[in-house]
Scaffold this motif. Structure first.
Motif, short mmCIF file in Angstrom:
data_model
loop_
_atom_site.label_atom_id
_atom_site.label_comp_id
_atom_site.label_asym_id
_atom_site.label_seq_id
_atom_site.Cartn_x
_atom_site.Cartn_y
_atom_site.Cartn_z
N ILE A 36 0.83 -1.20 0.00
CA ILE A 36 0.00 0.00 0.00
C ILE A 36 0.86 1.26 0.00
N THR A 37 1.93 1.25 0.79
CA THR A 37 2.80 2.42 0.88
C THR A 37 3.47 2.73 -0.46
N VAL A 38 4.03 1.71 -1.09
CA VAL A 38 4.73 1.92 -2.37
C VAL A 38 3.77 2.45 -3.43
N LEU A 39 2.60 1.83 -3.54
CA LEU A 39 1.65 2.24 -4.57
C LEU A 39 0.99 3.59 -4.26
N SER A 40 0.98 3.98 -2.99
CA SER A 40 0.40 5.28 -2.62
C SER A 40 1.40 6.42 -2.78
N GLU A 41 2.68 6.12 -2.60
CA GLU A 41 3.69 7.18 -2.55
C GLU A 41 4.33 7.52 -3.89
N ILE A 42 4.38 6.57 -4.83
CA ILE A 42 5.01 6.85 -6.12
C ILE A 42 4.18 7.90 -6.86
N GLY A 43 4.82 9.00 -7.24
CA GLY A 43 4.12 10.08 -7.93
C GLY A 43 3.30 10.97 -7.04
N ASP A 44 3.41 10.78 -5.70
CA ASP A 44 2.70 11.62 -4.75
C ASP A 44 3.39 12.98 -4.64
N LYS A 45 2.71 13.94 -4.02
CA LYS A 45 3.29 15.28 -3.88
C LYS A 45 4.60 15.27 -3.11
N THR A 46 4.66 14.47 -2.03
CA THR A 46 5.88 14.41 -1.25
C THR A 46 7.00 13.71 -2.03
N PHE A 47 6.65 12.82 -2.94
CA PHE A 47 7.62 12.17 -3.82
C PHE A 47 8.28 13.22 -4.71
N PHE A 48 7.46 14.07 -5.34
CA PHE A 48 7.98 15.12 -6.20
C PHE A 48 8.76 16.16 -5.40
N ALA A 49 8.27 16.47 -4.19
CA ALA A 49 8.96 17.46 -3.35
C ALA A 49 10.36 16.99 -3.01
N ALA A 50 10.50 15.70 -2.66
CA ALA A 50 11.83 15.14 -2.35
C ALA A 50 12.73 15.19 -3.58
N ALA A 51 12.16 14.89 -4.76
CA ALA A 51 12.94 14.90 -6.00
C ALA A 51 13.45 16.31 -6.31
N ILE A 52 12.58 17.30 -6.18
CA ILE A 52 12.97 18.68 -6.50
C ILE A 52 13.97 19.22 -5.49
N LEU A 53 13.75 18.94 -4.20
CA LEU A 53 14.69 19.38 -3.17
C LEU A 53 16.08 18.78 -3.40
N ALA A 54 16.13 17.52 -3.83
CA ALA A 54 17.41 16.84 -4.05
C ALA A 54 18.16 17.43 -5.24
N MET A 55 17.46 18.11 -6.13
CA MET A 55 18.13 18.75 -7.26
C MET A 55 18.80 20.05 -6.86
N ARG A 56 18.39 20.61 -5.74
CA ARG A 56 18.89 21.94 -5.33
C ARG A 56 19.76 21.90 -4.09
N HIS A 57 19.68 20.82 -3.33
CA HIS A 57 20.41 20.73 -2.07
C HIS A 57 21.16 19.41 -1.99
N PRO A 58 22.12 19.29 -1.07
CA PRO A 58 22.82 18.01 -0.89
C PRO A 58 21.85 16.86 -0.62
N ARG A 59 22.03 15.78 -1.35
CA ARG A 59 21.07 14.67 -1.28
C ARG A 59 21.01 14.04 0.11
N ARG A 60 22.14 14.00 0.81
CA ARG A 60 22.15 13.32 2.11
C ARG A 60 21.25 14.04 3.11
N PHE A 61 21.20 15.37 3.05
CA PHE A 61 20.33 16.13 3.96
C PHE A 61 18.86 15.96 3.58
N VAL A 62 18.59 15.99 2.29
CA VAL A 62 17.20 15.83 1.82
C VAL A 62 16.69 14.43 2.16
N LEU A 63 17.51 13.42 1.86
CA LEU A 63 17.10 12.04 2.12
C LEU A 63 16.89 11.79 3.61
N SER A 64 17.84 12.26 4.43
CA SER A 64 17.71 12.04 5.88
C SER A 64 16.52 12.79 6.45
N GLY A 65 16.26 14.01 5.98
CA GLY A 65 15.12 14.78 6.46
C GLY A 65 13.79 14.15 6.09
#
Length: 230
Positions: free
Chosen positions: A15-44
């Motif tokens: 349920i989690t995988v199918l609910s989260e792929i393409g979700d708003k928080t999924f895109f937010a993490a992707a965009i943040l990782a393009m602008r900031h260090p990935r380790r901080f974005v991933l850990s946050g």
């Protein structure tokens, strides 16, 4: 006990995988990782999702103590059917990932411009002194970490996956639900940080929503046909 734990784990993971792929928080993490260090974005993002999953499971686990187990079982069944129909509606009538991505990107762009405008003037003067004063804890709980944590936490609050976790934990083994939810969130968030924007463009959101809707309905039917232990 092990069978119940595995059952809760697999349901929560799927349920989690199918609910989260393409979700708003999924895109937010992707965009943040393009602008900031990935380790901080991933850990946050991961820290936020782990806290959210545990809190949701605790609420679901405590629900049968406040309401009779029969009623929590019926509510969970209705949630599964409701989420299934919701996902199927999104699959056929939803706005699509392009508009959702544009919406998230616009919000983060506005925030990004506001923050960079404030910090440009003062950054040069005290940059060297700040570097010397930074400690280990301040590097871990950096503004980027806190930003990723807060965006993810409030983005997930009241989301389909959170409510599904609450429902699952009230009807299944809560430890299995937590483990499955955390693993599912970790997989999705890591994929988003490493290349979520390109990944989302390659996966049909309609197919993901359709699969999630069918899965929710299957779990709803299974819950409806199962007996309730008083």
């Amino acid at each position: 006990m092990l069978v119940l734990l595995i059952k809760g784990f697999t349901k929560s993971l799927a349920i989690t995988v199918l609910s989260e792929i393409g979700d708003k928080t999924f895109f937010a993490a992707a965009i943040l990782a393009m602008r900031h260090p990935r380790r901080f974005v991933l850990s946050g993002c991961l820290a936020s999702l782990i806290v959210m999953t545990i809190l949701s499971a605790i609420v679901g686990w405590a629900a049968p103590n406040l309401i009779s187990r029969k009623w929590t079982h019926h509510i969970t069944t209705l949630l599964f059917f409701g989420f299934g129909l919701w996902s199927l509606w999104d699959a056929f009538m939803g706005e699509g990932e392009a508009e959702e991505l544009a919406e998230v990107e616009a919000k983060l762009d506005a925030d990004w411009k506001a923050n960079t405008g404030k910090t440009k003037d003062s950054s040069k003067a005290d940059d060297d002194s700040k570097k010397k004063r930074r400690h280990f804890l301040s590097q871990i709980f950096s503004p980027i970490f806190l930003k990723a944590f807060s965006i993810t936490f409030f983005g997930e609050w009241g989301d389909k996956s959170q409510l599904a976790t609450i429902g699952l934990a009230s009807d299944e083994n809560p430890f299995g639900v937590v483990l499955g939810g955390i693993l599912g969130q970790a997989l999705c968030t890591t994929a988003a940080v490493l290349g979520g924007k390109s990944l989302a463009s390659q996966i049909s959101e309609k197919f993901v929503a359709l699969s999630g809707g069918v899965l929710f309905l299957v779990f709803g039917i299974q819950s409806f046909l199962s007996t309730v232990e008083s």
